[in-house]
Write a protein that holds these residues in place. Structure first.
Motif, short mmCIF file in Angstrom:
data_model
loop_
_atom_site.label_atom_id
_atom_site.label_comp_id
_atom_site.label_asym_id
_atom_site.label_seq_id
_atom_site.Cartn_x
_atom_site.Cartn_y
_atom_site.Cartn_z
N ALA A 146 -0.89 2.48 8.92
CA ALA A 146 0.53 1.99 8.98
C ALA A 146 1.19 2.34 7.62
O ALA A 146 2.41 2.87 7.51
N PRO A 147 0.53 2.37 6.46
CA PRO A 147 1.25 2.41 5.28
C PRO A 147 1.68 3.99 5.12
O PRO A 147 2.74 4.34 4.53
N ALA A 148 0.79 4.93 5.65
CA ALA A 148 1.06 6.57 5.74
C ALA A 148 2.33 6.60 6.52
O ALA A 148 3.21 7.53 6.24
N LEU A 149 2.54 6.04 7.55
CA LEU A 149 3.74 6.07 8.57
C LEU A 149 5.12 5.63 7.70
O LEU A 149 6.09 6.17 7.95
N ILE A 150 4.80 4.43 7.01
CA ILE A 150 5.91 3.96 6.09
C ILE A 150 6.33 5.12 5.33
O ILE A 150 7.51 5.59 4.96
N VAL A 151 5.41 5.85 4.66
CA VAL A 151 5.82 6.77 3.58
C VAL A 151 6.21 7.91 4.19
O VAL A 151 7.24 8.63 3.67
N LEU A 152 5.93 8.39 5.34
CA LEU A 152 6.52 9.42 5.97
C LEU A 152 7.79 9.23 6.53
O LEU A 152 8.82 10.11 6.66
N LEU A 153 8.29 7.85 6.50
CA LEU A 153 9.82 7.39 6.81
C LEU A 153 10.74 8.11 5.68
O LEU A 153 12.23 8.50 5.95
N SER A 154 10.12 8.23 4.51
CA SER A 154 11.09 8.83 3.37
C SER A 154 11.70 10.12 3.77
O SER A 154 12.65 10.58 3.33
N LYS A 155 10.87 10.81 4.57
CA LYS A 155 11.39 12.18 4.90
C LYS A 155 12.55 12.11 5.54
O LYS A 155 13.40 13.03 5.81
N ILE A 205 0.93 -1.25 0.05
CA ILE A 205 -0.18 -0.05 -0.12
C ILE A 205 1.05 1.22 0.03
O ILE A 205 0.53 2.15 -0.92
N ALA A 206 1.87 1.08 0.86
CA ALA A 206 2.71 2.53 0.88
C ALA A 206 3.46 2.52 -0.40
O ALA A 206 3.71 3.75 -0.94
N THR A 207 4.00 1.38 -1.14
CA THR A 207 4.73 1.53 -2.30
C THR A 207 3.85 2.21 -3.38
O THR A 207 4.20 2.96 -4.27
N VAL A 208 2.46 1.58 -3.48
CA VAL A 208 1.74 2.10 -4.56
C VAL A 208 1.45 3.61 -4.35
O VAL A 208 1.27 4.40 -5.30
#
Length: 511
Positions: free
Chosen positions: A371-380, A129-132
């Motif tokens: 959970a996917p939103a938090l994974i995406v935020l990790l890229s910051k 979900i995070a990847t998409v």
């Protein structure tokens, strides 16, 4: 002693599906509504597979590595995954239970195997979900004229994840409707865009799909084709989502196997058509393979449709991304619910909470969004950390797939007789063996190191991230023993007498 549960096809009565579910060990009064139609079920699988998202995202990298013949990987992988879908069809027909891979593994092998397959699949879905969502960032920036960059990508991903979560929270009927809209929009858009490219913007002859244009260099073409073939490996899954919502489909033992096959047929044909239309519209393969044209999809679309036309195409692409996220989240929430119902997860009571009005597990859906939103935020904070997490997405799904395929093969050899309405009959073992061989080959290809000039960890990132998820799961199993909780049936696919006879044969053979 393990209770033996022999599945049988549901009765023709109105409540036959509920009776069948009760026979499989779950409440007669199921909480889900059976509102997902056949085409709604196909739509879930198709939008999860999402040919537009997959091809548009990976076209540039695959073409740059393997040249135009990379299109053949779509055919090869499609054939391999069709074998896996056949195995899944037979299993879901016998065990049409929400959550798909987790309950299938549990019934075919046992509690530990089922728990681990669910653990791996849950992590794979959340990272997918995070990847998409993250992959949609450049298209959102292009559509709305935003400045591309990490901040724009993060914001776009979180907004799209939030939209799909809100739609999922509206209930199964909305899920069914939106998934069908996504199928129509994505398939229609793919046909219209692809047809226009073939008719009005064609720059190449069909023979180019047999020309490598120097890909692979002096090392031979096989390695380049295998690497480029990841476009097919990343493309062909999603059909299992048809089974994740088994308790929301009428007559699932017949409907879901058919939906899985149709998903492969339509998704595969659409993927091939989209890829071929883009290939024949590329004006200069040398520029793409040298890196001079880093985004051939944008270049082709801009040349063919102009500024306004590209915006329309990108709007359809956005619908594809949202519907893809919607299907991923639906699958994730049903898996979370299924594991929570069997008390396999921490906070199980929370994941099984139900909205009485919308008939969906809201907290399981929120987990699939937050959970996917938090994974995406990790890229910051760390793009390397995000890369490590996302590298597990497809490998985890394939690993979970093969845990079911292996469990089914083991169960067959120990006497399992599929009791559903879909049966492979005498082809069961050969198809099962070929599906397992294909899956292992695909996983080796994904994990193979391909960046000799990069850091060692980057070469083995997919394998390392997989080892981390599996290792963490094994430690948690040993520490908390979650597989011992609950009273749901497990390892009941094999009749006790057949299992005992199989063990005796093994003992005499010295195995």
């Amino acid at each position: 002693m393990t209770t033996i549960t022999t599945p049988r096809p549901p009765s023709p009565e109105t409540d036959g599906d509920a009776e069948h579910l009760s026979e499989l060990g779950y409440s007669y009064e199921t909480k889900f509504e059976r509102d997902v139609t056949f085409w709604g079920n196909v739509s879930l699988g198709f939008t999860y597979l999402s040919p537009v998202v997959g091809i548009y995202t990976l076209f540039a990298s695959s073409l740059g590595i393997g040249g135009p013949p990379m299109i053949w990987s779509l055919l090869i992988v499609g054939a391999g995954q069709f074998l896996v879908a056949q195995v899944f069809s037979e299993v879901v027909s016998s065990y049409p239970v929400a959550g798909g891979i987790y309950p299938w593994s549990r019934r075919l092998w046992g509690r530990k195997w089922g728990w681990m397959s669910g653990w791996i699949y849950l992590f794979a879905l959340l990272t997918s979900i995070a990847t998409v969502g993250y992959g949609a960032g450049p298209y959102v920036a292009d559509l709305f004229g935003f400045e591309p960059g990490v901040d724009t990508t993060i914001a776009a991903a979180i907004v799209l994840i939030a939209i799909s979560t809100a739609l999922n929270l509206c209930g199964t009927k909305i899920l069914n409707t939106v998934a069908m809209i996504g199928l129509i929009a994505e398939l229609g858009g793919a046909i219209v865009v692809g047809s226009w490219l073939l008719i009005a913007s064609r720059n190449q002859d069909i023979s180019v799909i047999f020309q490598t244009f120097g890909a692979g260099g002096g090392d031979g073409y096989f390695a380049a084709f295998a690497a480029a073939g990841l476009i097919g490996i990343f493309q062909y899954y999603g059909f299992e989502a048809c089974g994740d919502v088994a308790e929301e489909v009428k007559n699932p033992g017949t409907t879901i196997p058919k939906a899985m096959r149709v998903t492969i047929y339509i998704g595969g044909a659409a993927s091939m058509f989209v890829c071929l239309s883009l290939l024949l519209a590329v004006p200069d393969f040398g520029a793409v393979m040298s890196g001079a044209d880093a985004d051939p999809v944008h270049s082709v679309l801009s040349s063919a449709f102009g500024v306004v036309g590209v915006k329309v195409v990108l709007a359809v692409v956005m619908i594809s991304f949202i519907s893809c996220l919607l299907s991923f989240q639906a699958a994730t929430s049903r898996l979370t619910y299924a594991m929570g119902r069997d008390r396999m997860l921490p906070l199980s009571g929370l994941w099984t909470r139900f909205s009485k009005s919308r008939r969906v597990p809201p907290f399981a859906l929120l987990l699939a969004g937050i959970a996917p939103a938090l994974i995406v935020l990790l890229s910051k904070f760390s793009e390397e950390g995000l890369m490590a997490i996302m590298s597990f997405a497809t490998m985890g799904i394939y690993l979970a797939f093969q845990m079911v395929v292996l469990a089914a093969l083991r169960a067959r050899l120990k006497g399992w007789k599929p009791g559903g309405q879909f049966k492979l009959g005498k082809w069961g073992v050969p198809v099962n063996v070929l599906a397992l061989a294909w899956g292992v080959t695909g996983m080796i290809n994904m994990a193979w190191p391909r960046t000799p000039d990069g850091p060692w960890w980057q070469n083995w990132l997919t394998l390392l991230s997989s080892a981390l998820v599996v290792g963490t799961g094994l430690l948690y199993m040993r520490w908390k023993k979650p597989y011992l909780r609950g009273t749901a049936p497990a390892a009941d696919a094999i009749p006790a007498t057949d299992a005992a006879a199989f063990s005796l044969v093994q003992e005499k053979a010295g195995v």
